[in-house]
Motif scaffolding. Structure first.
Motif, PDB file in Angstrom:
ATOM      1  N   LYS A   1       0.845  -1.205   0.000  1.00 19.08           N
ATOM      2  CA  LYS A   1       0.000   0.000   0.000  1.00 19.08           C
ATOM      3  C   LYS A   1       0.874   1.246   0.000  1.00 19.08           C
ATOM      4  N   CYS A   2       1.926   1.248   0.778  1.00 15.37           N
ATOM      5  CA  CYS A   2       2.828   2.398   0.833  1.00 15.37           C
ATOM      6  C   CYS A   2       3.464   2.642  -0.540  1.00 15.37           C
ATOM      7  N   GLN A   3       3.922   1.585  -1.182  1.00 15.86           N
ATOM      8  CA  GLN A   3       4.518   1.725  -2.510  1.00 15.86           C
ATOM      9  C   GLN A   3       3.508   2.290  -3.504  1.00 15.86           C
ATOM     10  N   LEU A   4       2.285   1.813  -3.430  1.00 21.44           N
ATOM     11  CA  LEU A   4       1.244   2.293  -4.327  1.00 21.44           C
ATOM     12  C   LEU A   4       0.922   3.762  -4.050  1.00 21.44           C
ATOM     13  N   LEU A   5       0.876   4.149  -2.787  1.00 22.85           N
ATOM     14  CA  LEU A   5       0.660   5.550  -2.427  1.00 22.85           C
ATOM     15  C   LEU A   5       1.782   6.436  -2.967  1.00 22.85           C
ATOM     16  N   VAL A   6       3.012   5.969  -2.830  1.00 23.60           N
ATOM     17  CA  VAL A   6       4.162   6.746  -3.307  1.00 23.60           C
ATOM     18  C   VAL A   6       4.144   6.842  -4.836  1.00 23.60           C
TER      19      VAL A   6
ATOM     20  N   TYR B   1       1.527   9.288  -5.657  1.00 18.11           N
ATOM     21  CA  TYR B   1       2.000  10.630  -5.318  1.00 18.11           C
ATOM     22  C   TYR B   1       2.960  11.153  -6.394  1.00 18.11           C
ATOM     23  N   ALA B   2       3.794  10.269  -6.932  1.00 15.31           N
ATOM     24  CA  ALA B   2       4.741  10.665  -7.975  1.00 15.31           C
ATOM     25  C   ALA B   2       4.031  11.167  -9.225  1.00 15.31           C
ATOM     26  N   GLU B   3       2.803  10.738  -9.415  1.00 14.95           N
ATOM     27  CA  GLU B   3       2.043  11.157 -10.590  1.00 14.95           C
ATOM     28  C   GLU B   3       1.208  12.412 -10.350  1.00 14.95           C
ATOM     29  N   VAL B   4       0.580  12.522  -9.175  1.00 16.84           N
ATOM     30  CA  VAL B   4      -0.382  13.614  -8.965  1.00 16.84           C
ATOM     31  C   VAL B   4      -0.006  14.591  -7.855  1.00 16.84           C
ATOM     32  N   PHE B   5       0.979  14.266  -7.043  1.00 16.05           N
ATOM     33  CA  PHE B   5       1.455  15.118  -5.958  1.00 16.05           C
ATOM     34  C   PHE B   5       0.319  15.579  -5.051  1.00 16.05           C
ATOM     35  N   ASP B   6      -0.523  14.621  -4.671  1.00 17.09           N
ATOM     36  CA  ASP B   6      -1.652  14.876  -3.770  1.00 17.09           C
ATOM     37  C   ASP B   6      -1.168  14.688  -2.335  1.00 17.09           C
ATOM     38  N   ARG B   7      -1.328  15.712  -1.519  1.00 18.38           N
ATOM     39  CA  ARG B   7      -0.845  15.703  -0.134  1.00 18.38           C
ATOM     40  C   ARG B   7      -1.443  14.556   0.686  1.00 18.38           C
TER      41      ARG B   7
ATOM     42  N   LEU C   1      -2.101  11.524  -0.292  1.00 17.64           N
ATOM     43  CA  LEU C   1      -1.319  10.308  -0.564  1.00 17.64           C
ATOM     44  C   LEU C   1      -0.012  10.331   0.213  1.00 17.64           C
ATOM     45  N   LEU C   2       0.611  11.486   0.241  1.00 21.57           N
ATOM     46  CA  LEU C   2       1.858  11.665   0.982  1.00 21.57           C
ATOM     47  C   LEU C   2       1.652  11.388   2.468  1.00 21.57           C
ATOM     48  N   ASP C   3       0.593  11.942   3.032  1.00 24.03           N
ATOM     49  CA  ASP C   3       0.313  11.746   4.449  1.00 24.03           C
ATOM     50  C   ASP C   3       0.036  10.281   4.781  1.00 24.03           C
ATOM     51  N   GLN C   4      -0.717   9.603   3.922  1.00 21.41           N
ATOM     52  CA  GLN C   4      -0.998   8.184   4.145  1.00 21.41           C
ATOM     53  C   GLN C   4       0.278   7.343   4.067  1.00 21.41           C
ATOM     54  N   ALA C   5       1.151   7.666   3.110  1.00 19.33           N
ATOM     55  CA  ALA C   5       2.415   6.939   2.986  1.00 19.33           C
ATOM     56  C   ALA C   5       3.258   7.130   4.243  1.00 19.33           C
ATOM     57  N   HIS C   6       3.327   8.368   4.726  1.00 18.52           N
ATOM     58  CA  HIS C   6       4.099   8.637   5.950  1.00 18.52           C
ATOM     59  C   HIS C   6       3.513   7.924   7.164  1.00 18.52           C
ATOM     60  N   ALA C   7       2.198   7.816   7.226  1.00 19.05           N
ATOM     61  CA  ALA C   7       1.567   7.105   8.344  1.00 19.05           C
ATOM     62  C   ALA C   7       1.999   5.640   8.359  1.00 19.05           C
ATOM     63  N   ILE C   8       2.110   5.030   7.196  1.00 23.81           N
ATOM     64  CA  ILE C   8       2.570   3.639   7.124  1.00 23.81           C
ATOM     65  C   ILE C   8       4.047   3.552   7.475  1.00 23.81           C
TER      66      ILE C   8
ATOM     67  N   GLU D   1      13.358   6.366   0.348  1.00 27.85           N
ATOM     68  CA  GLU D   1      14.290   7.238  -0.376  1.00 27.85           C
ATOM     69  C   GLU D   1      13.622   7.859  -1.596  1.00 27.85           C
ATOM     70  N   TYR D   2      12.811   7.073  -2.295  1.00 28.14           N
ATOM     71  CA  TYR D   2      12.095   7.601  -3.456  1.00 28.14           C
ATOM     72  C   TYR D   2      11.102   8.686  -3.019  1.00 28.14           C
ATOM     73  N   LEU D   3      10.378   8.416  -1.956  1.00 33.16           N
ATOM     74  CA  LEU D   3       9.433   9.406  -1.445  1.00 33.16           C
ATOM     75  C   LEU D   3      10.167  10.685  -1.039  1.00 33.16           C
ATOM     76  N   LYS D   4      11.291  10.525  -0.379  1.00 31.52           N
ATOM     77  CA  LYS D   4      12.082  11.693   0.035  1.00 31.52           C
ATOM     78  C   LYS D   4      12.520  12.506  -1.188  1.00 31.52           C
ATOM     79  N   SER D   5      12.934  11.821  -2.251  1.00 31.31           N
ATOM     80  CA  SER D   5      13.351  12.544  -3.464  1.00 31.31           C
ATOM     81  C   SER D   5      12.175  13.286  -4.088  1.00 31.31           C
ATOM     82  N   LEU D   6      10.991  12.703  -4.018  1.00 33.57           N
ATOM     83  CA  LEU D   6       9.795  13.380  -4.534  1.00 33.57           C
ATOM     84  C   LEU D   6       9.451  14.608  -3.685  1.00 33.57           C
ATOM     85  N   GLU D   7       9.611  14.480  -2.382  1.00 31.30           N
ATOM     86  CA  GLU D   7       9.317  15.609  -1.489  1.00 31.30           C
ATOM     87  C   GLU D   7      10.323  16.742  -1.690  1.00 31.30           C
TER      88      GLU D   7
END
Length: 159
Positions: free
Chosen positions: A101-106, A109-115, A117-124, A142-148
């Motif tokens: 689920k976290c990978q799918l959220l990330v 997020y990489a496609e739409v940059f919806d906050r 999705l980011l928050d849900q990924a961080h919660a996991i 690391e990928y999420l961090k690069s997107l942020e």
């Protein structure tokens, strides 16, 4: 059979996505062949409708990774990505908090940059604190961090 095809696409897309990250040389013939193979497999699997939510999540993740990593576009790549995202939105609430689920959220997020999705990924990710992470968890973070750190959709940069 479908699970095996999804796994193969994921492995090839992962290889393409991380090609050269370890400072190993990138050979143009391998890069071209890998791009072609990932794009071809993604196009074939795009039309499949798995019977379980986990398999659908794995397929969506593999497709998003594959289309994100490839340079090819038959003219409808963005429409396909949009349809994959629509499939993701239908299943996300039914997936347990997990690496998948976290990978799918990330990936979303990489496609739409919806906050959201980011928050849900961080919660996991926060549930992983206090233990050693797997290589896949580390890559996801690391990928999420690069997107942020670079929160600009590719279409904003290209325009």
């Amino acid at each position: 059979m479908l699970a095996s095809e999804i796994s193969t696409l994921y492995a090839l897309a992962h290889e393409l996505f991380y090609l050269g990250v370890d400072d190993s040389p990138i050979y143009s013939d391998h890069f071209t062949a890998l791009n072609r193979e990932v794009f071809h497999r993604a196009n074939i699997l795009f039309h499949h409708k798995p019977s379980t939510i986990d398999e659908e999540a794995s397929l969506c993740l593999s497709l998003l990774m594959g289309y994100n990593a490839t340079l090819y576009d038959d003219g409808d790549k963005q429409e396909r990505i949009h349809e994959i995202l629509e499939r993701c939105w239908k299943i996300l609430d039914y997936l347990p908090a997990s690496l998948l689920k976290c990978q799918l959220l990330v990936a979303g997020y990489a496609e739409v940059f919806d906050r959201n999705l980011l928050d849900q990924a961080h919660a996991i990710i926060n549930t992983w604190v206090g233990r050693e992470w797997t290589d896949t968890e580390r890559e996801t973070v690391e990928y999420l961090k690069s997107l942020e750190e670079n929160p600009y959709p590719h279409w904003e940069i290209a325009d």
